[in-house]
Design a protein around this motif. Structure first.
Motif, PDB file in Angstrom:
ATOM      1  N   UNK A 168       0.797  -1.218   0.056  1.00 17.40           N
ATOM      2  CA  UNK A 168      -0.075  -0.082  -0.043  1.00 17.40           C
ATOM      3  C   UNK A 168       0.812   1.273   0.119  1.00 17.40           C
ATOM      4  N   UNK A 169       1.988   1.133   0.197  1.00 12.44           N
ATOM      5  CA  UNK A 169       3.142   2.255   0.341  1.00 12.44           C
ATOM      6  C   UNK A 169       3.246   2.873   1.788  1.00 12.44           C
ATOM      7  N   UNK A 170       2.464   2.124   2.776  1.00 12.64           N
ATOM      8  CA  UNK A 170       2.399   2.689   3.909  1.00 12.64           C
ATOM      9  C   UNK A 170       3.753   3.165   4.534  1.00 12.64           C
ATOM     10  N   UNK A 171       4.684   2.131   4.355  1.00 18.13           N
ATOM     11  CA  UNK A 171       6.061   2.780   4.932  1.00 18.13           C
ATOM     12  C   UNK A 171       6.527   3.921   4.141  1.00 18.13           C
ATOM     13  N   UNK A 172       6.866   3.629   2.760  1.00 20.69           N
ATOM     14  CA  UNK A 172       7.532   4.626   2.040  1.00 20.69           C
ATOM     15  C   UNK A 172       6.777   6.099   1.995  1.00 20.69           C
ATOM     16  N   UNK A 173       5.454   5.971   1.773  1.00 19.60           N
ATOM     17  CA  UNK A 173       4.744   7.320   1.918  1.00 19.60           C
ATOM     18  C   UNK A 173       5.043   7.925   3.422  1.00 19.60           C
ATOM     19  N   UNK A 174       4.799   7.188   4.611  1.00 23.07           N
ATOM     20  CA  UNK A 174       5.123   7.791   5.789  1.00 23.07           C
ATOM     21  C   UNK A 174       6.595   8.183   5.823  1.00 23.07           C
ATOM     22  N   UNK A 175       7.477   7.732   5.436  1.00 30.48           N
ATOM     23  CA  UNK A 175       8.721   8.128   5.585  1.00 30.48           C
ATOM     24  C   UNK A 175       8.897   9.492   4.615  1.00 30.48           C
ATOM     25  N   UNK A 176       8.447   9.312   3.560  1.00 30.03           N
ATOM     26  CA  UNK A 176       8.506  10.736   2.496  1.00 30.03           C
ATOM     27  C   UNK A 176       7.856  11.707   3.107  1.00 30.03           C
ATOM     28  N   UNK A 177       6.646  11.490   3.895  1.00 28.87           N
ATOM     29  CA  UNK A 177       5.834  12.362   4.598  1.00 28.87           C
ATOM     30  C   UNK A 177       6.574  12.867   5.723  1.00 28.87           C
ATOM     31  N   UNK A 178       7.231  12.152   6.579  1.00 29.83           N
ATOM     32  CA  UNK A 178       7.752  12.529   7.997  1.00 29.83           C
ATOM     33  C   UNK A 178       9.102  13.318   7.518  1.00 29.83           C
ATOM     34  N   UNK A 179       9.699  13.081   6.581  1.00 31.45           N
ATOM     35  CA  UNK A 179      11.045  13.558   5.968  1.00 31.45           C
ATOM     36  C   UNK A 179      11.113  14.088   4.911  1.00 31.45           C
ATOM     37  N   UNK A 180      10.380  15.228   4.415  1.00 30.90           N
ATOM     38  CA  UNK A 180      10.250  15.648   3.109  1.00 30.90           C
ATOM     39  C   UNK A 180      11.357  15.978   2.194  1.00 30.90           C
ATOM     40  N   UNK A 181      12.715  15.786   2.661  1.00 30.48           N
ATOM     41  CA  UNK A 181      13.762  16.138   1.967  1.00 30.48           C
ATOM     42  C   UNK A 181      14.303  14.834   1.448  1.00 30.48           C
ATOM     43  N   UNK A 182      13.966  13.394   2.343  1.00 28.44           N
ATOM     44  CA  UNK A 182      14.530  12.395   1.785  1.00 28.44           C
ATOM     45  C   UNK A 182      14.119  11.915   0.380  1.00 28.44           C
ATOM     46  N   UNK A 183      14.777  11.057  -0.446  1.00 24.83           N
ATOM     47  CA  UNK A 183      14.631  10.693  -1.680  1.00 24.83           C
ATOM     48  C   UNK A 183      14.297   9.227  -1.519  1.00 24.83           C
ATOM     49  N   UNK A 184      12.835   8.984  -1.735  1.00 21.88           N
ATOM     50  CA  UNK A 184      12.313   7.614  -1.403  1.00 21.88           C
ATOM     51  C   UNK A 184      11.762   7.116  -2.742  1.00 21.88           C
ATOM     52  N   UNK A 185      12.100   5.777  -2.737  1.00 23.04           N
ATOM     53  CA  UNK A 185      11.742   4.938  -3.773  1.00 23.04           C
ATOM     54  C   UNK A 185      10.807   3.748  -3.188  1.00 23.04           C
TER      55      UNK A 185
END
Length: 345
Positions: A168-185
């Motif tokens: 569902x993207x729960x982990x990736x989207x949460x990390x990207x939302x919590x740390x907007x500067x991170x580059x998340x794939x």
């Protein structure tokens, strides 16, 4: 399932509260876990109200034109269908995520994996370092030029993070939302799962800071695939991954038939079956790690009961990390392994 003499479970006159109590009683008789909570969630979904309105308006008449729909929902739930699939949503880390039968339903214990990754990464890449908050970030595909700039400036920048088996993207989207500067794939073998993950990224305004990759475990990120598959087919091959996080399938194949019916009969087996002992995805990822452009400085896994110590030993033998920790879930069960390399090698 026991019905009224006329074959119906619910008959008018009926208040909203009575409909909820009656549904909870039916679900309890059908061995549904948390019957009252499930009944309330379905009732709020059907009537389009929140919990406060459910409590406030409990003595109001149940809408007669929704009675057939209500009975159908309770029949589906009594057969074991997960309420999250029925309403199309599950909350994770304080955010609503769309879910469908193409993805596993996010679990509360996975929030602890997110917490561990945030804490470990913040030690290596402090949020205050690098560019000022609000500056535009390049996507994961541009990580090579970013890394060159990082080396030239002599300071650590935001990490490149890959979530393998994103669902569902729960982990990736949460990390990207919590740390907007991170580059998340976010990667997954299932195109249907990636479609759900993209929906959730857009919902939480993270889509423009994420990339989505279809493929099996770490294979899409291994250098050389752009030559064998064509540059457009494998644009992420050779990506320098700083943080690898994964909640892959970990149920031993022989145990699938013994899972609770909500999981066994409704959640995707592709996201459950971890091979003969449940550890096949972890072995394969550890075998693939040396083939990457670099070994990630942080590797974090979610696992099943009795598995974390085995995988932690595998990771110690790999020898790439300074610290390997096991994290227990809310029930005190060892659930996650996180390995950290304090200094780049």
């Amino acid at each position: 399932m026991s019905n009224q003499p006329d074959g119906r479970w619910f008959v008018q006159p009926l208040t909203i509260r009575e409909a909820c109590v009656r549904a909870a009683s039916i679900l309890k008789a059908e061995a549904v876990e948390e019957p009252r909570n499930n009944a309330e969630l379905l009732l709020m979904f059907l009537l389009g109200i929140d919990r406060a309105a459910l409590l406030r308006d409990g003595n109001e008449p149940f809408p007669a034109d929704r009675l057939a729909d209500w009975e159908q929902l309770i029949r589906r739930k009594a057969l074991g269908e997960p309420v999250q699939y029925m309403i199309g949503e599950q909350w994770f880390y304080g955010r609503p995520f769309a879910v469908s039968p193409a993805v596993l339903i996010p679990r509360p214990e996975t929030e602890l994996l997110v917490e561990a990754v945030l804490e470990a990464a913040d030690r290596l890449w402090p949020p205050s370092s690098g560019a000022l908050a609000g500056e535009a970030e390049s996507g994961a595909a541009g990580a090579g030029s970013d890394r060159a700039a990082q080396q030239g400036s002599g300071r650590e920048q935001a990490p490149t993070v890959v979530d393998v088996g994103t669902g569902s993207g729960a982990i990736a989207v949460t990390l990207a939302s919590q740390r907007p500067r991170w580059r998340v794939s976010a990667s997954d073998l299932s195109p249907d799962a990636l479609a759900v993950a993209r929906t959730n990224a857009a919902r939480h305004e993270a889509a423009d800071r994420m990339t989505f990759v279809q493929g099996d475990l770490l294979a899409p990120f291994i250098p050389g695939r752009e030559q064998s598959l064509g540059s457009l087919a494998a644009p992420h091959a050779g990506l320098g991954i700083d943080v690898l996080v994964s909640n892959p399938p970990y149920i031993p194949a022989a145990d699938l038939t013994g899972l609770q019916r909500e999981v066994r009969d409704y959640e995707p087996h592709l996201a459950l079956d971890g091979g003969a002992d449940g550890l096949v995805p972890y072995r394969r990822m550890l075998e693939q790690l040396p083939l990457l452009a670099q070994v990630p400085r942080i590797v974090a896994f979610e696992l099943g009961m009795g598995q974390p110590r085995i995988v932690a030993d595998m990771m110690r033998r790999f020898g790439a990390w300074d610290d390997i920790r096991i994290i227990s879930d809310y029930a005190g069960i060892e659930r996650h392994v996180i390995a950290t390399q304090a200094q780049p090698r």
